[in-house]
Scaffold this active site. Structure first.
Site, PDB file in Angstrom:
ATOM      1  N   ASP A 195       0.842  -1.197   0.000  1.00  0.00           N
ATOM      2  CA  ASP A 195       0.000   0.000   0.000  1.00  0.00           C
ATOM      3  C   ASP A 195       0.878   1.249   0.000  1.00  0.00           C
ATOM      4  OD1 ASP A 195      -2.309   1.815   0.909  1.00  0.00           O
ATOM      5  OD2 ASP A 195      -3.246  -0.151   0.852  1.00  0.00           O
ATOM      6  N   HIS A 229      -3.441   6.057   3.343  1.00  0.00           N
ATOM      7  CA  HIS A 229      -4.212   4.870   2.967  1.00  0.00           C
ATOM      8  C   HIS A 229      -3.658   3.599   3.615  1.00  0.00           C
ATOM      9  CE1 HIS A 229      -5.786   1.752   0.218  1.00  0.00           C
ATOM     10  NE2 HIS A 229      -6.777   2.596  -0.005  1.00  0.00           N
ATOM     11  N   SER A 390     -11.038  -1.121  -0.278  1.00  0.00           N
ATOM     12  CA  SER A 390      -9.765  -1.102   0.447  1.00  0.00           C
ATOM     13  C   SER A 390      -9.990  -1.355   1.926  1.00  0.00           C
ATOM     14  CB  SER A 390      -9.083   0.252   0.307  1.00  0.00           C
ATOM     15  OG  SER A 390      -8.575   0.411  -0.974  1.00  0.00           O
TER      16      SER A 390
END
Lengths: 459, 256
Positions: A195, A229, A390
């Site tokens: 990520d 994220h 996600s």
């Protein structure tokens, strides 16, 4: 004869009394208390939404691949000398070779486009495949705060946030609290999070970070998150839990290996993802979470997934948030658990990608998670609400880590099947059985982990 | 397993030795044949998974037996019968999807035998040794795994063995019945084999079980109903660290 009778009756009476008085039933007491996680303090601060409350989406505009790079795999019969000579003969320059997979990341000369170069390379019988270096993108967003808001883990129909926030639906959750009765994970199981990196200093994460990881965008050994994220995703899978602050992770005791594959603009290239998967496999990860994906198929990406599978590593990937086809790598059905998103009422998130590759679903709407401590600034708690597949994916990756914790002998394929078959078919009224929207259904940790009672009445 | 068989063989050997020692000439007149039926029930706390977990085995069985009794104080009783064993509470965590049994009684066949040798009689007290071996071979059964999105079944077969060896003290001062006390080394062990099939997901587990406690104490009596019929009743207690298990036995035999 009378004497015989009375002696006989006396004997029987003594016998019955002596036996009934000794009956003792011993039951194993192994109930574990899991309510500690609810003691986490909640400061009544406003928790903002990441990405303005929208799931991350693939950008339809702009190029879907790096404009001057190709990924090439030569046939194994070709010697390394001949490979070098072939690369030079096309005017290509080697940027990197991904070991084990033997994939070359090559710079295309300025006078040729990527498509032209690929068409030339494909005519060469020594080239197994040649393809663009596609861009991947983050499929979901981070956000968060407290366990009572984590409807994904335990949904009692509570308000998900401050008063006036959306309300959940009882039991529309992944049955985490029930699953934790069986295991909370072991530290030996490592979840690689491919990520944007992880905030290594986040108080709700730092004790569960396996190592500083690797940054494939900057080619160094510091996968510190510069986007947010990755921190969000990692926290959902394995936040430090039962520590009186923040949120609970699905796999309390498992470790996170951060692998950064995004640059400062949040862009990720297939080559970085491929390298990260290879790195995760070679560095003892048992589960890989890929909460990102691209629209284009890639032999190289598939090769990386195959490499993970051959080495007993399970890859869990996000389906995407474009209400379109499943992204890659999630679409590689054989090697990857493709995860769709549900909401706090056990309905499909309308933007969740769909297709026959979808395996399962997990909550991905208004999910609370960690963000880097710098994300909102000092005045706001480092948590936020996230939306997208996600957010769904790390719930499943955490689940896979829990399964691996108690059954380390299982193969990725077997774990994948357990995850699939133990799901709840929450949309069975409209789509009974496996369907292309939620796959086998919303995951259920209880059924996957806790022994199921089998009784003769079930025959 | 070896040590239990050894103990059993030891009893047999000792019996043969005593027979040789006293030098009886065998004659069919010296032998009594006593066919009969028996009913036994016991509970036994069993441990599994390296003794980290436990549950209770409950078993009852109906047996046909033939006691062959010799003048010199030796008897042998082969046993054959039908058993029902309840392993509820046993958990299988090595299957892909873990399962806990709640299926009730599982049918099975039971084989085994008992040997007994009287060594010495002092006034009304008779001292001897008794050994018993039982093997329950469970019949295969199938169950459906509930709650899965696809069809899943599990096939199970249990088996257990029990050996009981020790001294027995009998009082023969009454006319029609003879109470006795028996203290024995008591071991129970076995395997529950499970095979799980959920579409293309398969797994199996052979769970080893072991009875808690290793000594049991029994009190019982043989009562002569008539010259030909006699009935034997016995209750047994098997203590272990946290409690005790019990068993009862009832036998009716006819003497030819």
């Amino acid at each position: 004869m009378k004497k015989r009778k009375s002696v006989f009756i006396f004997l029987i009476a003594v016998f019955c009394l002596s036996t009934t008085s000794f009956q003792q039933v011993h039951r194993d007491q192994k109930q574990r208390k899991i309510n500690d996680s609810r003691n986490i303090h909640m400061r009544q601060a406003k928790i903002p939404c990441l990405n303005d409350g929208l799931p991350y989406r693939a950008d339809p505009k702009g190029s879907s691949y790096v404009s001057d790079q190709v990924l090439v795999k030569f046939k194994s019969t070709l010697s390394s000398k001949m490979v070098k000579a072939t690369i030079a003969s096309y005017g290509l320059e080697q940027i990197k070779r991904i070991p084990q997979l033997n994939i070359f990341q090559l710079q295309v000369p300025e006078n040729l486009s990527v498509k032209e170069m690929i068409s030339y390379l494909e005519q060469n019988p020594d080239v197994q495949y040649a393809e663009p270096n596609y861009k991947a993108h983050l499929a979901v967003t981070p956000n968060d705060t407290l366990f009572k808001y984590q409807y994904a883990l335990q949904n009692s129909g509570q308000e998900i946030g401050v008063p006036g926030a959306p309300q959940g639906k009882s039991n529309a959750d992944i049955k985490a609290t029930q699953g934790w009765k069986e295991t909370k994970g072991v530290k030996e199981v490592i979840i690689a999070v491919v990520d944007s990196g992880v905030d290594m200093e986040h108080p709700d994460l730092k004790d569960n970070i396996y190592s500083s990881g690797k940054d494939f965008a900057n080619d160094d050994l510091d996968a510190t998150d510069d986007n947010g994220h990755g921190t969000f995703v990692s926290s959902l899978a394995a936040a430090v839990t039962n520590n009186s602050e923040g949120i609970a992770g699905v796999a309390w005791n498992c470790k996170v290996l951060p692998l950064k594959v995004t640059d400062e603009k949040g862009e990720a290239f297939y080559s970085w993802v491929i390298e990260a998967i290879r790195y995760a496999v070679d560095n003892e990860a048992q589960v890989i979470n890929v909460s990102l994906g691209g629209n284009m198929p890639s032999h190289a990406l598939e090769d990386a997934l195959s490499y993970a599978d051959r080495n007993d590593v399970l890859v869990v990937a996000a389906a995407g948030n474009d209400s379109g086809p499943v992204l890659y790598p999630a679409a590689y059905d054989k090697y990857c658990v493709a995860v769709a998103a549900t909401d706090y009422k056990d309905s499909r998130a309308e933007w969740s990608n769909y297709g026959p590759e979808i395996d399962v679903a997990a909550p991905g709407v208004r999910v609370i998670g960690c963000v880097p401590t710098w994300y909102w600034g000092e005045e706001t708690l480092p948590y936020g609400w996230g939306f997208g597949t996600s957010a769904s994916t790390p719930h499943v990756a955490g689940m896979a880590a829990l399964i691996k914790s108690i059954k380390p002998w299982l193969t990725p394929s077997e774990i994948m099947k357990i995850i699939r078959y133990s799901s709840d078919d929450i949309n069975q009224i409209d789509y009974p059985g496996k369907d292309e929207y939620l796959g086998y259904g919303r995951v259920n940790l209880e059924k996957a982990l806790v022994p199921i009672l089998i009784s003769s009445s079930e025959e | 397993m070896k040590k239990y068989l050894c103990a059993f063989v030891l009893i047999l050997s000792f019996t043969c030795f005593s027979y040789a020692q006293f030098g009886y000439d065998f004659s069919y007149k010296d032998m009594k044949i006593k066919p009969g039926i028996g009913l036994e029930y016991f509970t036994r706390t069993i441990s599994w998974d390296d003794q980290t977990h436990s549950s209770t085995l409950r078993s009852y069985f109906l047996t046909l037996n033939t006691k062959i009794e010799f003048q010199w104080g030796f008897s042998i009783t082969p046993v054959l019968g039908y058993s029902l064993s309840n392993f509820d509470g046993l958990v299988f965590r090595k299957l892909p999807i873990s399962l806990e049994l709640d299926v009730g009684d599982i049918k099975g066949l039971i084989f085994g035998g008992e040997v007994k040798q009287n060594f010495i009689t002092i006034e009304e007290i008779q001292f001897g040794a008794r050994g018993e071996f039982l093997y329950s071979y469970g019949l295969k059964e199938d169950w459906t795994i509930p709650g899965l999105i696809v069809e899943g079944t599990v096939e199970g077969r249990p088996s257990w063995k029990r050996i009981l060896v020790g001294p027995i003290l009998k009082y023969r001062g009454f006319d029609y019945f003879s109470p006795y006390v028996f203290v024995g080394y008591d071991q129970l062990w076995g395997t529950f084999s499970m095979k799980e099939t959920i579409q293309d997901l398969e797994g199996s587990e052979d769970k080893k079980i072991k009875g808690k406690g290793f000594v049991s104490a029994s009190v019982g009596a043989v009562y002569e109903l008539t010259d030909k019929f006699h009935i034997q009743a016995e209750s047994r207690l098997t203590p272990y660290e946290q409690g005790a298990d019990f068993g009862i036995l009832l036998k009716l035999n006819y003497t030819f």
